[in-house]
Design a protein around this motif. Structure first.
Motif, mmCIF file in Angstrom:
data_model
loop_
_atom_site.group_PDB
_atom_site.id
_atom_site.type_symbol
_atom_site.label_atom_id
_atom_site.label_comp_id
_atom_site.label_asym_id
_atom_site.label_seq_id
_atom_site.Cartn_x
_atom_site.Cartn_y
_atom_site.Cartn_z
ATOM 1 N N MET A 75 -2.047 31.274 19.323
ATOM 2 C CA MET A 75 -1.746 31.688 17.958
ATOM 3 C C MET A 75 -2.827 31.248 16.980
ATOM 4 S SD MET A 75 0.920 33.518 17.758
ATOM 5 C CE MET A 75 1.111 33.437 15.991
ATOM 6 N N GLY A 76 -3.877 30.603 17.495
ATOM 7 C CA GLY A 76 -4.935 30.119 16.617
ATOM 8 C C GLY A 76 -4.464 29.008 15.715
ATOM 9 N N ALA A 77 -3.523 28.217 16.203
ATOM 10 C CA ALA A 77 -2.937 27.152 15.381
ATOM 11 C C ALA A 77 -3.051 25.820 16.104
ATOM 12 C CB ALA A 77 -1.472 27.462 15.073
ATOM 13 N N GLU A 78 -4.260 25.475 16.482
ATOM 14 C CA GLU A 78 -4.489 24.184 17.129
ATOM 15 C C GLU A 78 -4.019 23.043 16.226
ATOM 16 O OE1 GLU A 78 -5.292 23.497 20.052
ATOM 17 O OE2 GLU A 78 -6.207 25.296 20.868
ATOM 18 N N GLU A 79 -3.872 21.874 16.814
ATOM 19 C CA GLU A 79 -3.396 20.710 16.057
ATOM 20 C C GLU A 79 -4.192 20.533 14.774
ATOM 21 O OE1 GLU A 79 -1.205 17.494 14.920
ATOM 22 O OE2 GLU A 79 -0.815 18.845 16.585
ATOM 23 N N ARG A 80 -3.462 20.530 13.667
ATOM 24 C CA ARG A 80 -4.096 20.330 12.375
ATOM 25 C C ARG A 80 -3.580 19.046 11.749
ATOM 26 N NH1 ARG A 80 -2.277 26.273 10.181
ATOM 27 N NH2 ARG A 80 -3.346 27.542 11.763
ATOM 28 N N LYS A 81 -4.448 18.376 11.036
ATOM 29 C CA LYS A 81 -3.999 17.197 10.316
ATOM 30 C C LYS A 81 -3.149 17.644 9.134
ATOM 31 C CE LYS A 81 -7.799 14.049 11.443
ATOM 32 N NZ LYS A 81 -8.868 13.184 10.896
ATOM 33 N N SER A 82 -2.023 16.962 8.956
ATOM 34 C CA SER A 82 -1.169 17.310 7.830
ATOM 35 C C SER A 82 -1.851 16.888 6.528
ATOM 36 C CB SER A 82 0.186 16.617 7.949
ATOM 37 O OG SER A 82 0.032 15.220 7.991
ATOM 38 N N GLU A 83 -1.598 17.642 5.491
ATOM 39 C CA GLU A 83 -2.177 17.339 4.194
ATOM 40 C C GLU A 83 -1.686 15.977 3.716
ATOM 41 O OE1 GLU A 83 -2.199 19.270 -0.292
ATOM 42 O OE2 GLU A 83 -1.676 20.489 1.447
ATOM 43 N N GLN A 84 -2.601 15.141 3.312
ATOM 44 C CA GLN A 84 -2.244 13.800 2.907
ATOM 45 C C GLN A 84 -1.515 13.803 1.566
ATOM 46 O OE1 GLN A 84 -2.727 10.845 4.737
ATOM 47 N NE2 GLN A 84 -3.132 12.394 6.297
ATOM 48 N N LEU A 85 -0.391 13.100 1.521
ATOM 49 C CA LEU A 85 0.309 12.928 0.256
ATOM 50 C C LEU A 85 -0.436 11.907 -0.590
ATOM 51 C CD1 LEU A 85 3.985 12.898 1.572
ATOM 52 C CD2 LEU A 85 2.752 14.787 0.511
ATOM 53 N N ASP A 86 -0.450 12.128 -1.879
ATOM 54 C CA ASP A 86 -1.292 11.341 -2.788
ATOM 55 C C ASP A 86 -0.497 10.202 -3.435
ATOM 56 O OD1 ASP A 86 -3.170 10.372 -4.514
ATOM 57 O OD2 ASP A 86 -3.582 12.287 -5.517
ATOM 58 N N CYS A 87 -0.797 8.985 -2.997
ATOM 59 C CA CYS A 87 -0.133 7.794 -3.561
ATOM 60 C C CYS A 87 -0.846 7.270 -4.804
ATOM 61 C CB CYS A 87 -0.065 6.687 -2.505
ATOM 62 S SG CYS A 87 1.012 7.069 -1.108
ATOM 63 N N ARG A 88 -2.022 7.783 -5.088
ATOM 64 C CA ARG A 88 -2.807 7.259 -6.212
ATOM 65 C C ARG A 88 -2.203 7.647 -7.559
ATOM 66 N NH1 ARG A 88 -8.350 9.955 -4.741
ATOM 67 N NH2 ARG A 88 -6.826 11.650 -4.508
ATOM 68 N N ARG A 89 -1.362 8.669 -7.569
ATOM 69 C CA ARG A 89 -0.787 9.137 -8.826
ATOM 70 C C ARG A 89 0.433 8.323 -9.264
ATOM 71 N NH1 ARG A 89 -2.388 14.601 -9.934
ATOM 72 N NH2 ARG A 89 -3.646 15.475 -8.240
ATOM 73 N N PHE A 90 0.937 7.479 -8.380
ATOM 74 C CA PHE A 90 2.167 6.743 -8.681
ATOM 75 C C PHE A 90 2.051 5.973 -9.992
ATOM 76 C CE2 PHE A 90 4.804 2.905 -8.501
ATOM 77 C CZ PHE A 90 6.039 3.451 -8.238
ATOM 78 N N GLN A 91 3.080 6.089 -10.812
ATOM 79 C CA GLN A 91 3.118 5.349 -12.070
ATOM 80 C C GLN A 91 4.567 5.082 -12.458
ATOM 81 O OE1 GLN A 91 1.237 7.947 -14.925
ATOM 82 N NE2 GLN A 91 2.970 9.358 -15.014
ATOM 83 N N VAL A 92 4.793 3.928 -13.027
ATOM 84 C CA VAL A 92 6.131 3.567 -13.503
ATOM 85 C C VAL A 92 6.232 3.984 -14.957
ATOM 86 C CG1 VAL A 92 7.747 1.688 -13.933
ATOM 87 C CG2 VAL A 92 6.301 1.644 -11.881
ATOM 88 N N PRO A 93 7.028 4.988 -15.261
ATOM 89 C CA PRO A 93 7.120 5.447 -16.649
ATOM 90 C C PRO A 93 7.803 4.407 -17.528
ATOM 91 C CG PRO A 93 8.733 6.567 -15.285
ATOM 92 C CD PRO A 93 7.878 5.775 -14.362
ATOM 93 N N PRO A 94 7.407 4.321 -18.795
ATOM 94 C CA PRO A 94 8.032 3.337 -19.692
ATOM 95 C C PRO A 94 9.484 3.694 -19.969
ATOM 96 C CG PRO A 94 6.600 4.809 -20.910
ATOM 97 C CD PRO A 94 6.386 5.130 -19.465
ATOM 98 N N ARG A 95 10.296 2.681 -20.201
ATOM 99 C CA ARG A 95 11.691 2.860 -20.559
ATOM 100 C C ARG A 95 11.969 2.127 -21.860
ATOM 101 N NH1 ARG A 95 11.625 6.541 -17.752
ATOM 102 N NH2 ARG A 95 12.780 6.970 -15.823
#
Length: 355
Positions: free
Chosen positions: A327-347
């Motif tokens: 199917m032309g779908a050899e093992e692909r690396k999954s897209e990395q989720l981005d942890c750099r955006r994490f932020q604690v919003p002010p309350r």
């Protein structure tokens, strides 16, 4: 091991068995060790959880942190590896697992508190791993939806695995998160045979609907992995190539597979199911399962519990990789989720930083 000697079964339930959990000291045994013939209603108990984010060290799974808003699952999949967890609640991993559910009603508040904790270090969180976060009771309770809204606000990356079309309710939110590399969806696909699906996973949507889910998610640029699971000898293994092709055709980014797992109480429940639905194949199925686990129905050894070992396991592995390659779908690396955006919003009430 309990047996359905009457030949009757619950409409829309995966099992009739009230098999006790392995920690039970006392058990009440009804006639034939079954509940009444009429199908029991689903009962939901509300739990106020003290903690929510849990961690694991398993090398077999691609995440360390997970959140499960529900205990038990109404989908009723006979093969579910999470059934034995009901034994810790002094409930049956059989019929109780799919009819006596627990909802962590304060999960959103606990989740937000744990994300705000000074010691929390962001990493991807798997949502709904033990039991489906989009099972039927989510439609009313909306706990998963609230957790996703919090994750979006905090830029907390999450991965979800489900077999429920209810996930499409939240497709706008998921699309927004995907645009910032904050979400990945896994869809489990077992069979395209509607009759088999109805027997294996009686309250889950059929395979054709799951393919439509995949298309809908990919049309919104939400990354999707399909997990063909479980692969069961002489039950659905003949569909392997068809399932790979259907997944790719539907737009899946990646495809994987998992062999049937029968830990603890799942083994006798599955044996009962086989005798009821496929009595002429039962011994052949069980023989091939044992051949993958050193003569046992299950081995929990890391690296082997998901795929097994031996001639039959190798045969399935080769078929899967060949189908994916065609199917032309050899093992692909999954897209990395981005942890750099994490932020604690002010309350309101937070101390203002001094300069």
């Amino acid at each position: 091991m309990s047996r359905d000697v009457s030949g009757k079964r619950f409409q829309g339930r995966g099992t009739m068995s009230a098999i006790p959990g392995r920690f039970e000291v006392h058990s009440i045994e009804a006639e034939n060790n079954f509940y009444s013939v009429s199908s029991p209603d689903t009962e939901v108990r509300y739990e106020h959880a003290k903690t929510l984010i849990t961690s694991n060290q398993s090398p077999d799974i691609p995440f360390r942190l997970s959140v499960n808003p529900y205990r038990g699952c109404e989908h009723g999949c006979i093969y579910c590896f999470a059934r034995p967890t009901h034994a810790y609640l002094n409930l049956s991993p059989g019929i109780d697992f799919e009819t006596r559910l627990t909802a962590k009603i304060n999960a959103p508040e606990i989740f937000e508190a744990e994300l705000r904790h000074p010691n929390y270090q962001c990493q991807p969180i798997a949502l709904g791993i033990n039991t489906d976060a989009y099972q039927p009771i989510e439609k009313e309770l909306k706990i998963t939806q609230k957790l996703l809204n919090i994750a979006c606000e905090y830029k907390q990356p999450v991965s979800i695995i489900t077999k429920s079309s209810l996930i499409l309710r939240d497709i706008d939110l998921l699309q927004s998160m995907a645009s910032e590399h904050l979400v990945h969806v896994g869809v489990s696909l077992t069979t395209l045979d509607h009759d088999l699906s109805r027997r294996l996973e009686p309250r889950a949507v059929p395979g054709a609907v799951r393919l439509k889910m995949i298309r809908a998610l990919r049309e919104r640029n939400i990354p999707v992995t399909v997990m063909i699971a479980p692969v069961i000898p002489f039950i659905n293994d003949h569909e392997l190539e068809t399932l790979v092709q259907a997944s790719i055709d539907a737009g899946a980014d990646r495809v994987g597979y998992v062999m049937l797992r029968l830990p603890h109480e799942v083994a006798p429940l599955f044996e009962d199911w086989l005798q009821q639905h496929f009595p002429l194949r039962a011994e052949r199925v069980l023989s091939h399962i044992r051949s993958m686990h050193g003569g046992q129905l299950y081995q929990g050894e890391f690296g082997k519990r998901m795929t097994g070992s031996g001639v039959y396991a190798d045969f399935i592995r080769q078929r899967f990789h060949l189908a994916r390659r065609k199917m032309g779908a050899e093992e692909r690396k999954s897209e990395q989720l981005d942890c750099r955006r994490f932020q604690v919003p002010p309350r309101r009430g937070d101390q203002i930083a001094l300069f």
